[in-house]
Design a protein around this motif. Structure first.
Motif, PDB file in Angstrom:
ATOM      1  N   ASN A 169      17.271 -18.662-108.015  1.00 32.21           N
ATOM      2  CA  ASN A 169      18.408 -17.691-108.064  1.00 32.21           C
ATOM      3  C   ASN A 169      19.549 -18.028-108.723  1.00 32.21           C
ATOM      4  O   ASN A 169      20.157 -17.270-109.428  1.00 32.21           O
ATOM      5  N   LYS A 186      18.721 -17.503-112.480  1.00 32.93           N
ATOM      6  CA  LYS A 186      18.565 -16.243-112.844  1.00 32.93           C
ATOM      7  C   LYS A 186      19.902 -15.499-112.723  1.00 32.93           C
ATOM      8  O   LYS A 186      20.258 -14.521-113.496  1.00 32.93           O
ATOM      9  N   ASP A 219      26.245 -22.912-108.188  1.00 37.17           N
ATOM     10  CA  ASP A 219      26.096 -22.540-109.449  1.00 37.17           C
ATOM     11  C   ASP A 219      27.743 -22.172-109.827  1.00 37.17           C
ATOM     12  O   ASP A 219      28.370 -21.774-108.864  1.00 37.17           O
ATOM     13  N   ILE A 262      28.814 -13.943-104.813  1.00 38.11           N
ATOM     14  CA  ILE A 262      28.264 -12.899-103.997  1.00 38.11           C
ATOM     15  C   ILE A 262      29.681 -11.965-103.346  1.00 38.11           C
ATOM     16  O   ILE A 262      30.146 -12.772-102.795  1.00 38.11           O
ATOM     17  N   PHE A 292      16.317  -7.838 -98.851  1.00 43.21           N
ATOM     18  CA  PHE A 292      18.056  -7.470 -99.269  1.00 43.21           C
ATOM     19  C   PHE A 292      18.174  -8.069-100.824  1.00 43.21           C
ATOM     20  O   PHE A 292      17.802  -9.097-101.010  1.00 43.21           O
ATOM     21  N   ARG A 293      18.612  -6.895-101.513  1.00 41.31           N
ATOM     22  CA  ARG A 293      19.051  -7.397-102.797  1.00 41.31           C
ATOM     23  C   ARG A 293      20.305  -6.592-103.154  1.00 41.31           C
ATOM     24  O   ARG A 293      20.809  -5.591-102.912  1.00 41.31           O
ATOM     25  N   GLY A 294      21.294  -7.659-103.703  1.00 41.20           N
ATOM     26  CA  GLY A 294      22.595  -7.383-104.061  1.00 41.20           C
ATOM     27  C   GLY A 294      22.994  -6.307-105.242  1.00 41.20           C
ATOM     28  O   GLY A 294      21.906  -6.172-105.876  1.00 41.20           O
ATOM     29  N   ASN A 334      22.085  -7.149-109.118  1.00 40.66           N
ATOM     30  CA  ASN A 334      20.815  -6.848-109.567  1.00 40.66           C
ATOM     31  C   ASN A 334      20.579  -5.698-110.317  1.00 40.66           C
ATOM     32  O   ASN A 334      19.805  -5.638-111.235  1.00 40.66           O
ATOM     33  N   GLY A 369      13.297  -9.496-109.050  1.00 44.48           N
ATOM     34  CA  GLY A 369      13.201 -10.118-107.592  1.00 44.48           C
ATOM     35  C   GLY A 369      12.624  -9.190-106.629  1.00 44.48           C
ATOM     36  O   GLY A 369      12.491  -8.075-106.736  1.00 44.48           O
ATOM     37  N   THR A 370      12.523  -9.774-105.514  1.00 44.18           N
ATOM     38  CA  THR A 370      12.056  -8.891-104.280  1.00 44.18           C
ATOM     39  C   THR A 370      12.916  -8.991-103.142  1.00 44.18           C
ATOM     40  O   THR A 370      12.743  -8.129-102.220  1.00 44.18           O
ATOM     41  N   GLY A 371      13.888  -9.779-102.847  1.00 42.04           N
ATOM     42  CA  GLY A 371      14.753  -9.697-101.844  1.00 42.04           C
ATOM     43  C   GLY A 371      14.019 -10.358-100.515  1.00 42.04           C
ATOM     44  O   GLY A 371      14.571 -10.325 -99.318  1.00 42.04           O
ATOM     45  N   GLY A 408      12.925 -13.917-100.854  1.00 40.96           N
ATOM     46  CA  GLY A 408      13.205 -15.407-101.172  1.00 40.96           C
ATOM     47  C   GLY A 408      13.990 -16.070-100.119  1.00 40.96           C
ATOM     48  O   GLY A 408      13.440 -16.916 -99.366  1.00 40.96           O
ATOM     49  N   LEU A 409      15.185 -15.786 -99.975  1.00 42.73           N
ATOM     50  CA  LEU A 409      16.133 -16.314 -99.102  1.00 42.73           C
ATOM     51  C   LEU A 409      15.605 -16.073 -97.568  1.00 42.73           C
ATOM     52  O   LEU A 409      15.815 -16.896 -96.580  1.00 42.73           O
TER      53      LEU A 409
END
Ligand code: ADP
Length: 849
Positions: free
Chosen positions: A738, A741, A766, A771, A784-786, A789, A799-801, A803-804
């Motif tokens: 994350n 990317k 980073d 966010i 969930f994807r912000g 993206n 992404g898939t939302g 990972g976290l």
């Protein structure tokens, strides 16, 4: 509801419950609320019926002293909504300044409901500006309901044990008093039992001596050690306190104290001159006659009688007054020693059995014998207070079944209405006499004494002595009958009290038996005391036949048997167990002092089934999608070399990107299902430094592509934790990828490790876009994807939302915590901490049974 919330809900619903220690249980739930709802401040209010307001009982993160009471009518929209709708409610930012106990900040409140009653309020408060989500409120409601159960149970058992105590003291007192030889003896016993019922230093009983205005005053010198030799008896004037007069006038107890000052100035001054710091004054009176007063005295400042003691003391003094009156009036009528004896016996018999009907029946027989009358009968008012019903009789061949008199009828009706005794020596000349009643009882009345049976201001019934052997009843006969009536009133009182205790007890038992949770109770040796209905069904056993047998015998070969019998096991403990009927129960075993152990088991089969179905559905769908998707991808690859127009080639590129991201999504979904099942977690020693190095190496090529720099200073000591290396590696890769990317090319990523004896914390920072505040609470949700993206619609970030969400599951499986801090000017920092000793917490890490 999100997956995370669901598992939190599960933790809340199954939080361990120690029957024995309601205080600890509630504190534990407060703490749990603080953890699950990320709230720094928690308060639990309990409803106080007498004060008709909510009173703070427990607080967490805020001093109890800072919390005021809340009246149910308080003008606050949240409180009003909670009380009206019986659901949890949160403030939003616009209301946060209103005066809720935990304000300022965001505050939510849930009602603690048991039966249909709101018996408490559960408040949580946090500094953050985000209102509590719907999921949070659901969790809060579950916790509040659990707390309500504990509160209700604690209330029930407190009142029960107090009532038992009260009953047993009352019995002892009435036994001692009815067994007394004379007036002094009665007074001594009153003082002794009052001292037992209170924590007072002295009890003085002041009795009027007829005529001269002097009193007999008893004062045990050594307070509680009541030996005859230390009882001092003086004859002097009754101290002239204004409060004494008031108590005698109103026939109601009253109290005095120096600090805080309670009472009139004169009373307080007199108390001070006697060197007493607090006093309670009780009237010593039978139904309508004041015999004196009893004073309960405290020497040391700061101590005082409480409400419960006050009630119990008055009950003892009431018994004493009846005993005293008997003694006094038999002292004056010489040569009636045998009558005194019989009266004492009647009193004792009536107050020492709980079988009211039998007691009254015996008392009537004795009285009939004592007065040498043809019959003695006792009527009690029915529940509606409309009719007198014949309950007991002595002598005569009386018909007593179904005999009832209306209140406006006859001599008995008159005595009940007027609350005064009546002697009628020639019934036929008296207009009150009604021969119809004789018709009912089958007795021909010639003369009668009728006395009321009263308790405090309330008439319970009457006692009648019928037909004097020689023709005329006297005042002395009437006094004697009044004594019997006074004892009978106490017997009725005790029986009612006992009935209440038994009802409470059976209600508690019924609750246990009927509750949907399975409950098994054993004694200290592991013998079954109770198996409730739900437990009987779940384990296919007959609850009645299980009683008195060993748990290991009833639950042969089942872990529950062991958990109830094993002496080594430390309690309370929780475990998931499967019953012979294939139900999955979440069992909590705790100790119950002086009883043994209790297992409370919640049926979580439905939870488990839904979980399983969800995984299966997802797994099948993902799997079934993979094959057609592969076909599309293959086709697109083949088309790659075909001669195509520019437009066609752009379409083909789009197709290829879309199939790739779909493949990724499916792979991630399958991975999620795999990780969320705890079945195959492998715990082994992991070196933190190795974990981080491996992740950096794996990520390096991608980072170099984007010209990022990676900074990492390894810890200067070896940090070992227990964990599943593959799962932890996927957490590190998710967070690192994350950072790589989302950060613009040429960014900077730094990793750090902090540690203490308890835990290790790893952070990845980073200097990317950060966010947005409204997205922060959601980044760990599934799928969930912000907005970032799609910042550039032509070139969305892959992404898939998932990972976290996956990372969070893994970290929590390890008993750890994961969080993010971010602001849009400095970038994001993702951190997670892991315990250095693996101590699975109930609910967050469970062994499959
Ligand atoms: P994915 O990365 O597949 O979209 P994740 O669950 O890993 O899914 O992340 C969820 C969302 O959190 C991302 O879509 C993004 O909006 C936000 N996010 C995660 N990490 C970062 C980061 N380092 N900087 C900015 N946003 C991030």
């Amino acid at each position: 509801m999100s997956n995370q919330s669901r598992s939190q809900l599960y933790i809340a619903a199954t939080a361990p419950f120690d029957f024995n220690n309601p205080g600890d249980t509630i504190s534990g739930m407060l703490q749990l609320a603080s953890e699950l709802l990320h709230s720094e401040r928690i308060a639990l209010y309990e409803y106080d019926e007498e004060e008709t307001s909510f009173i703070p009982r427990f607080a967490f993160g805020v001093p109890m002293g800072d919390l005021g009471r809340l009246t149910s009518s308080a003008d606050h929209p949240v409180l009003r909504s909670v009380l009206a709708n019986h659901t949890a409610t949160t403030t939003d930012t616009s209301q946060s300044t209103l005066a809720l106990p935990l304000a300022p900040g965001i505050v939510a409140c849930a009602p603690c409901i048991t039966g249909e009653q709101t018996i408490g309020l559960f408040f949580v408060g946090k500094k953050s500006k985000q209102p509590y989500s719907g999921d949070d409120l659901a969790i809060l409601e579950v916790l509040a309901t659990r707390v309500a159960e504990v509160l209700a149970l604690a209330r029930q058992s407190a009142s029960r044990s107090y009532t038992f105590h009260k009953l047993s003291l009352l019995y002892q007192a009435s036994h001692a008093i009815t067994g007394s030889k004379d007036r002094q003896d009665v007074i001594r016993q009153i003082a002794a039992y009052v001292l037992k019922a209170t924590s007072a230093d002295f009890c003085e009983v002041l009795v009027f001596d007829e005529g001269n205005g002097y009193t007999t005053r008893f004062r045990p010198q050594l307070g509680k050690s009541m030996q005859q030799s230390v009882v001092e008896m003086t004859s002097d004037k009754m101290p002239d306190y204004p409060i004494h007069k008031k108590v005698l006038q109103e026939l109601r107890p009253s109290s005095l104290s120096l600090s805080p000052p309670v009472g009139s100035t004169k009373d307080i001054a007199m108390l001070q001159s006697e060197d007493i710091s607090a006093a309670a004054i009780f009237p010593l009176a039978t139904h309508n006659l004041a015999l004196g007063i009893a004073r309960v005295l405290y020497k040391k400042p700061g101590r005082q009688i409480n409400d419960q003691e006050m009630e119990l003391t008055q009950a003892i003094i009431n018994i004493g007054a009846v005993g005293l009156q008997d003694a006094i009036h038999l002292e004056t009528a010489e040569s009636r020693a045998s009558q005194l004896q019989v009266l004492g016996e009647i009193g004792r018999e009536m107050t020492s059995t709980l079988d009211l009907e039998a007691a009254l029946e015996k008392a009537m027989a004795h009285t009939q014998n004592l007065l040498q009358v043809e019959a003695c009968v006792l009527f009690l008012l029915d529940e509606l207070g409309e009719k007198l019903v014949l309950k007991a009789s002595g002598g005569g061949r009386l018909r007593i079944r179904d005999v009832a008199i209306r209140l406006e009828e006859g001599i008995a009706g008159w005595v009940t209405r007027n609350q005064r005794p009546l002697i009628v020596n020639d019934v036929r000349a008296n207009p009150l006499y009604q021969s119809a009643i004789d018709g009912q009882t089958g007795l021909l009345t010639t003369s009668v004494i009728c006395v009321p049976l009263a308790r405090r201001d309330e008439v319970l019934g009457v006692i009648e002595a019928i037909n004097h052997p020689r023709g005329a009843f006297t005042e002395t006969d009437q006094q004697l009958l009044s004594s019997v009536a006074a004892w009978a009133a106490i017997a009725v009182d005790n029986a009612t009290l006992f009935q209440r205790v038994t009802e409470e007890r059976s209600r508690l038992e019924a609750t246990l038996v009927e509750t949907i949770d399975a409950v098994v109770l054993t004694d200290t040796l592991g013998r079954i005391i109770l198996v409730n209905k739900a437990a009987g069904q779940a384990f296919r056993i007959n609850p009645e036949r299980a009683v008195d047998r060993l748990a290991s015998e009833i639950f042969t070969g089942h872990p529950l048997g062991e958990m109830l019998m094993d002496q080594e096991i430390s309690l309370p403990t929780s475990q998931e167990i499967t019953t012979p009927t294939e139900r999955i129960l979440f069992a909590t075993i705790s100790e119950v002092t002086d009883v043994g152990r209790v297992a409370v088991m919640q049926d979580i089969t439905a939870f488990k089934q839904i979980d399983h179905m969800r995984s299966q559905l997802l797994g099948t769908a993902a799997h079934d999608l993979k094959n057609p998707l592969n076909a599309i991808r293959l086709g697109a690859d083949l088309l790659h070399d075909a001669p195509l127009s520019d437009q066609q080639r752009r379409a083909l590129n789009m197709m290829q990107r879309a199939t790739e991201s779909m493949t990724n999504l499916i792979t991630a979904l399958l991975e999620t299902i795999r990780v969320e099942s705890t079945a195959n977690v492998i715990y082994e020693p992991c070196q933190i430094n190795d974990l981080i190095r491996r992740a950096i190496e794996e990520m390096r090529p991608l980072a170099e592509d984007k010209h990022h720099t990676i900074e990492y200073k390894p810890p200067d000591e070896s940090l070992l934790i227990m964990g599943d290396p593959n799962r932890l590696n996927s957490v590190m890769s998710n967070i690192m990828s994350n950072a790589v990317k989302f950060t613009q090319p040429g960014g900077h990523i730094s990793l750090s490790v902090e540690w203490d004896d308890e835990q290790v914390t790893i952070s990845v920072s980073d200097n990317g876009p950060g966010i947005p505040e409204d997205e922060l609470p959601r980044v760990f949700e599934h799928l969930f994807r912000g907005r970032i993206n799609v910042g550039d619609p032509d070139n969305p970030i892959d992404g898939t939302g998932l990972g976290l969400a996956l990372s969070k599951t893994v970290i929590e499986q390890h008993g750890g915590r994961i969080w993010v801090t971010s602001d849009e000017s400095h970038g994001s920092t993702f951190s997670f901490s892991l315990p250095r000793k693996l101590t699975p917490k109930t609910g967050s890490l469970r062994k499959e049974a």
